[in-house]
Structures are given as structure tokens and as C-alpha cells.
Design an enzyme around this catalytic site. Structure first.
Site, mmCIF file in Angstrom:
data_model
loop_
_atom_site.group_PDB
_atom_site.id
_atom_site.type_symbol
_atom_site.label_atom_id
_atom_site.label_comp_id
_atom_site.label_asym_id
_atom_site.label_seq_id
_atom_site.Cartn_x
_atom_site.Cartn_y
_atom_site.Cartn_z
ATOM 1 C CG ASN A 9 44.461 47.375 50.109
ATOM 2 O OD1 ASN A 9 44.122 47.642 51.266
ATOM 3 N ND2 ASN A 9 45.424 46.496 49.834
ATOM 4 C CE LYS A 11 48.575 48.418 49.648
ATOM 5 N NZ LYS A 11 49.856 48.166 48.987
ATOM 6 C CG HIS A 94 47.514 42.827 49.633
ATOM 7 N ND1 HIS A 94 48.817 43.160 49.899
ATOM 8 C CD2 HIS A 94 47.059 43.718 48.719
ATOM 9 C CE1 HIS A 94 49.135 44.219 49.157
ATOM 10 N NE2 HIS A 94 48.085 44.574 48.440
ATOM 11 C CD GLU A 96 51.067 45.608 51.268
ATOM 12 O OE1 GLU A 96 50.051 45.945 51.902
ATOM 13 O OE2 GLU A 96 51.462 46.234 50.258
ATOM 14 C CD GLU A 166 47.357 43.997 44.514
ATOM 15 O OE1 GLU A 166 46.911 45.126 44.319
ATOM 16 O OE2 GLU A 166 47.681 43.593 45.640
ATOM 17 N N GLY A 172 53.687 49.553 45.301
ATOM 18 C CA GLY A 172 54.267 50.654 46.073
ATOM 19 C C GLY A 172 55.655 51.056 45.602
ATOM 20 C CB SER A 212 52.896 51.358 40.654
ATOM 21 O OG SER A 212 53.751 51.095 41.755
HETATM 22 P P1 13P Z 1 50.090 50.573 45.096
HETATM 23 O O1 13P Z 1 48.982 51.051 44.189
HETATM 24 O O2 13P Z 1 50.419 51.558 46.181
HETATM 25 O O3 13P Z 1 51.275 50.084 44.336
HETATM 26 O O4 13P Z 1 49.492 49.289 45.875
HETATM 27 C C1 13P Z 1 48.891 48.290 45.159
HETATM 28 C C2 13P Z 1 48.253 47.362 46.113
HETATM 29 O O5 13P Z 1 48.932 46.669 46.847
HETATM 30 C C3 13P Z 1 46.782 47.330 46.174
HETATM 31 O O6 13P Z 1 46.331 46.267 46.940
#
Ligand code: 13P
Length: 249
Positions: A9, A11, A94, A96, A166, A172, A212
Site C-alpha cells: 500500500n 499510500k 484502511h 487512515e 492492521e 507506521g 510495521s
Molecule cells: P506500515 O507498514 O508503514 O506500518 O503501514 C502499514 C499499513 O498501513 C499498510 O496498509
């Protein structure tokens, strides 16, 4: 048999030329036959990515879509539009999107239905926040995210669904759920699906872990019996680290 899947992803990262470079780097890597690999660039680069990856075993996914087919929804993109540029998989829910764009389980249920009606696959994301885990509410939160956002679908729809657990506190942050924490939750998810649908449905759905995941922890996480792969953020922005994760099974 459920599939092993690693999806990147991206983003809101990578403009057109950065997308081109990352895709070229990915195309130079060896992709194992037994893993389904996906990348999810931003909307503006989906068509380019689809064309660029035409002869490679890497699927292009979108990061979001609107639940309606068309209409007065300024700034939005529909399933039909995604399909017209070769995209057949979409990430929905997601954390976010849930946190910054106020997508709740009810809206996500509509988005899931729209994906199914348009014969698209959906990667349905969910996971608890830190306060939920600290308060030992994480199973309850995850159960309601599944029930309210997804459990309206029919048994036969599950072949179009991929799940991505997640935990928000691990995204992150560099703080990964331990392999045991991931396994415990994935097992709970499968049990919940089995109770609402059937053991066969639960056994066949791929459940990805996200938060992560890096080359140095992927093997241990993917080694858990109920973890079928990963949804990767930061580490998906570098071809070598992404491919190290793809090869971590
Ligand atoms: P990270 O791998 O940067 O923690 O992000 C995970 C994520 O949100 C994948 O959709």
C-alpha cells in the site's frame, strides 16, 4: 486452499516518475510463483502501473473507491472507473480512511457491496486502536468491524474478499504486533467467520497482517498458521525491502 498474498500500500507516496522507477525496480526482481503480489499506487498512477506491469505477475490495486457507480460526488472514483483502467482489487476501510476521512463500518459495508456488485476483489482492513488494546477491547472492536462492515455478504461472495488485520498502534510506528499477538487475533477472526458462515469459508479466506512489517520481522509473522501474508506500507516503497518481504514465507 487460501492464497499467500503480499500487497504494497503505497499510500499518498510516489508521483508519476517515482512510480515508474519503483515499478522498474520491482520488475527486475524475481517473484515466487506461490505468492500473489500486489501494489496499490495512488489513483493518478493506476493506469500507468497497470500498463507497465502487463506482462509481470504483479497485480495493481486501488487504495479506496466510492460506493456509488457515478454521480455528483466531487473528487471521488467509482468501481466502474477503476475497472476501466484494469484495476480489479480495491483496499477498503484502511485505518487512515477510517480516522481521517470518517469512514465507518456502515459506509464500508456499502463499499464492500459495490466492489462485489462490480465483480471486484476487496481487501477489507480493520484493527483496533491502542486504547482498545489497553482496555482489552480489541476482540470486541474487531468483531464489530467484521460484523458491521462485512457480514452482510453471502457465502459465495467470500471468494472476492481478502482480510487485512492492521492494529492501528502498529501502523507506521515501528512497533509491530508480536507474532503471537498477530496469530491470536487472526485465529479469532477465523473463528468468528466460522461461527457466522462456515468452517470452509473461514479456512479459505486469506488474512493479511499489516503494521510495521519489515524484511527482518516478516518471516516470523508469516510463519504463524493463520497469517497468510501482509499489507505493507513503508517497506513497500523500496523494491528490495518489499521483495525481501514477498520472499519471507
Ligand atoms: P506500515 O507498514 O508503514 O506500518 O503501514 C502499514 C499499513 O498501513 C499498510 O496498509
Amino acid at each position: 486452499m487460501r492464497k499467500k498474498i503480499v500487497a504494497g500500500n503505497w499510500k499518498m507516496n510516489n508521483d508519476l516518475s517515482e512510480t515508474e522507477h519503483l515499478l522498474e525496480d520491482l520488475k527486475g526482481q524475481v517473484i515466487p510463483n506461490e505468492v500473489n503480489v500486489m501494489v496499490a499506487p495512488t489513483f493518478t498512477n493506476l493506469q500507468f502501473a497497470f500498463t507497465s506491469l502487463k506482462n509481470y505477475p504483479i497485480e495493481v490495486a486501488a487504495q479506496n473507491m466510492h460506493q456509488d457507480q457515478s454521480g455528483a460526488f466531487t473528487g471521488e472514483v467509482s468501481a466502474q472507473m477503476l475497472k476501466s483502467v484494469g484495476v480489479h482489487t480495491v483496499i477498503l476501510g484502511h485505518s487512515e480512511r477510517r480516522a481521517y476521512f470518517h469512514e465507518n463500518n456502515a459506509v464500508l459495508a456499502e463499499k464492500v457491496s459495490a466492489a462485489l456488485q462490480n465483480e471486484m476483489n476487496a481487501i477489507y482492513c480493520f484493527g483496533e486502536e491502542l486504547a482498545d488494546r489497553k482496555g482489552e477491547n480489541h476482540f470486541k472492536v474487531v468483531e464489530s468491524q467484521l460484523r458491521e462492515g462485512l457480514f452482510h455478504i453471502a457465502n459465495s461472495d467470500w471468494k472476492q474478499i481478502i482480510l487485512a488485520y492492521e492494529p492501528v498502534w502498529a501502523i507506521g510506528t515501528g512497533e509491530t504486533a508480536s507474532p503471537e499477538q498477530a496469530q491470536e487475533m487472526h485465529q479469532f477472526i477465523r473463528k468468528t467467520i466460522s461461527e457466522h458462515y462456515s468452517e470452509a469459508v473461514a479456512d479459505n479466506v486469506s488474512i493479511l497482517y499489516g503494521g510495521s512489517v519489515k524484511p527482518d520481522n516478516a518471516k516470523e509473522i508469516f510463519g504463524q498458521p493463520d497469517v497468510d501474508g501482509g499489507l505493507i506500507g513503508g517497506a513497500a516503497l523500496d523494491a528490495k525491502s518489499f521483495m525481501a518481504i514477498v520472499n519471507a514465507f
